[in-house]
Design an enzyme around this catalytic site. Structure first.
Site, short mmCIF file in Angstrom:
data_model
loop_
_atom_site.label_atom_id
_atom_site.label_comp_id
_atom_site.label_asym_id
_atom_site.label_seq_id
_atom_site.Cartn_x
_atom_site.Cartn_y
_atom_site.Cartn_z
CE LYS A 1 -3.49 2.75 2.25
NZ LYS A 1 -2.82 3.96 1.67
N GLY B 1 6.48 5.42 8.31
CA GLY B 1 5.54 6.53 8.36
C GLY B 1 5.60 7.25 9.69
CD GLU C 1 13.05 1.19 9.97
OE1 GLU C 1 13.38 2.25 10.53
OE2 GLU C 1 13.76 0.17 9.97
CB CYS D 1 12.38 9.66 8.67
SG CYS D 1 13.32 8.37 7.83
CD GLU E 1 9.40 12.65 11.35
OE1 GLU E 1 10.37 12.11 10.81
OE2 GLU E 1 8.26 12.16 11.37
#
Length: 472
Positions: free
Chosen positions: A172, A224, A246, A280, A377
């Site tokens: 996906k 994500g 992750e 990230c 983040e």
């Protein structure tokens, strides 16, 4: 490679729907393509078709799988320009960065083709048995939920070692990079690998549990946000499926007075501005020793002012648009809240007047724990700077985060670097280098950055059955 052809081909294998996923050019705002959304029955059929591909692929030996990965690498290299253009059109990174992404994917394939047999070799263990050994067998079909910021690399970083181990994958992908997902499917087919070895699910998120619950699915991975990771991990736990997470990062970039100053400045800028800061493992919290702080900030202003905004398809563009308007709005909100809490704006802080989809490279000073840009983040070209005076202070500041993905330390004192590396709470520490993923090394985080590893020997063994044999 034409978006229209990819979208048209996909439409032929899905029933006609009014529900569509749209790919929008982030620089121009123009519609690129529309893709029909799969319903529950179509999703289940896709999973079952991938299960059939697994039954064929898992029977191949490691040399046959390695040959398949080498063929896949050749397809990626042959089509590098068209794949890079797909990436740039769909999510907006400068075309030169997109080419590097495809080249890295080909390197990944070649690495596992070369090292896969060694990683998966039986391990003999001396016990009181006549013979005892460990074998590594494929698990089955794995479900991957992947993001848009590296639409080829993020998928293949997981999928290539998983395939080398004998597994198959249902994917996906992020809706805004559906064309890249389809291109990966076509590359698999062109390389001569089994049809549906990677199967794309163009579906709404409310069917996530349907996929995870399917008996063919033996493992789940997601790259994500922390929020998405918690949700998917709960579903994986409910259905007893192995999972690798992750998730987000807020990496510290630590510079001591004895560092190679010019290299530290240039690398710091690159680490934060790559992909318009939508990474990230980008450096996000810059912890700079007070003795060199002002010089470092002045150098960053000079470097950032030299970046060239523009159409990401232009070879001269060095900073492109944010991938979606909501992401630009989010970084603006994080910035406003941080400034309201007492931080100060040194440079940037808004979108370019001539390029409203491109956020200006930005420097925020005096960012402290508790402020939004420290705690959360941030995906965008925003450098957060904080002074420190002692080694123990900077260790405390670096670790004062819910995330633990990577850290970059800049010093010529090897003893000091080793001390920091042992004290920093993260999945990787890079000394005198930006934090990056490398096919030869395990990649992943700790704390709220997730758990499990991709890449290296550890990555290929995340989704295998580790089987013990005892012969007497």
């Amino acid at each position: 490679m034409e978006f229209g052809r990819l979208a048209g081909k996909f439409s032929l294998i899905c029933s006609q729907k009014t529900a569509l996923m749209r790919s929008i050019n982030p620089f121009t705002g123009a519609l690129i393509a529309e893709y029909p959304v799969m319903d529950r029955e179509e999703v289940i059929r896709k999973v079952e078709s991938v299960e059939r591909a697994f039954s064929l692929w898992s029977k191949k030996n490691v040399d046959e799988r390695a040959a398949g990965l080498l063929a896949f690498a050749q397809v990626l290299e042959k089509n590098k320009e068209s794949y890079a253009r797909l990436i740039t059109l769909e999510m907006g990174k400068p075309i030169r960065e997109s080419r590097l992404e495809i080249a890295k994917c080909a390197w990944l394939c070649r690495h596992y083709a070369e090292k896969g047999a060694e990683y998966l070799a039986d391990k003999t263990v001396i016990t009181d048995a006549q013979l005892s050994k460990i074998q590594f067998e494929p698990l089955g079909v794995l479900f991957a939920i992947m993001p848009w910021n590296f639409p080829f690399w993020q998928v293949l970083r997981f999928a290539v070692p998983a395939i080398m181990a004998g597994n198959a994958v249902v994917l996906k992908h992020a809706p805004n990079v559906t064309g890249c997902g389809l291109a990966i499917m076509e590359a698999i087919e062109e390389a001569g690998l089994p049809d549906k070895l990677i199967g794309l699910l163009v579906m709404d998120i409310d069917l996530t549990e349907t996929v995870i619950a399917h008996p063919a699915i033996r493992g789940v991975t997601i790259t994500g946000s922390e929020k998405a990771g918690r949700s998917v991990a709960a579903l994986a736990g409910k259905h007893l499926k192995k999972i690798v997470l992750e998730l987000g990062g807020s990496d510290p970039f630590i510079v001591f007075p004895d560092a190679e100053f010019g290299n530290a400045c240039t690398t710091g800028m690159m680490s934060r501005m790559l992909n318009a800061g939508q990474v990230c493992i980008a450096a996000k919290r810059f912890l700079i020793h007070e003795d060199i702080y002002e010089n470092f900030v002045n150098q960053q202003v000079e470097l950032l002012s030299a970046l060239q905004p523009g159409n990401p398809l232009d070879e001269n563009t060095t900073i492109g648009p944010m991938a979606r308007p909501d992401l630009l709005e989010q970084i603006l909100q994080q910035l406003d809240k941080t400034l309201s809490a007492g931080a100060s704006l040194r440079y940037g802080g808004k979108a370019f007047d001539m390029h409203p989809s491109i956020f200006m490279p930005t420097i925020v000073e005096d960012v402290r724990p508790g402020m939004v840009l420290w705690n959360e983040e941030s995906f965008g070209p925003v450098m957060c700077l904080t002074r420190f005076s002692t080694t123990e202070e900077v260790i405390q500041l670096a670790n004062q985060s819910v995330y633990g993905l990577g850290a970059s330390v800049w010093t010529t004192d090897n003893k000091l670097a080793a001390h920091l590396a042992s004290q920093l709470q993260c999945g990787s520490v890079f000394v005198n280098s930006l934090v990056k993923s490398d096919p030869r090394l395990p990649f992943g985080g700790t704390k709220n950055s997730g758990f499990g590893r991709e890449l290296g020997e550890a990555g290929i063994k995340e989704f295998v059955n580790i089987k013990t044999y005892w012969f007497q």
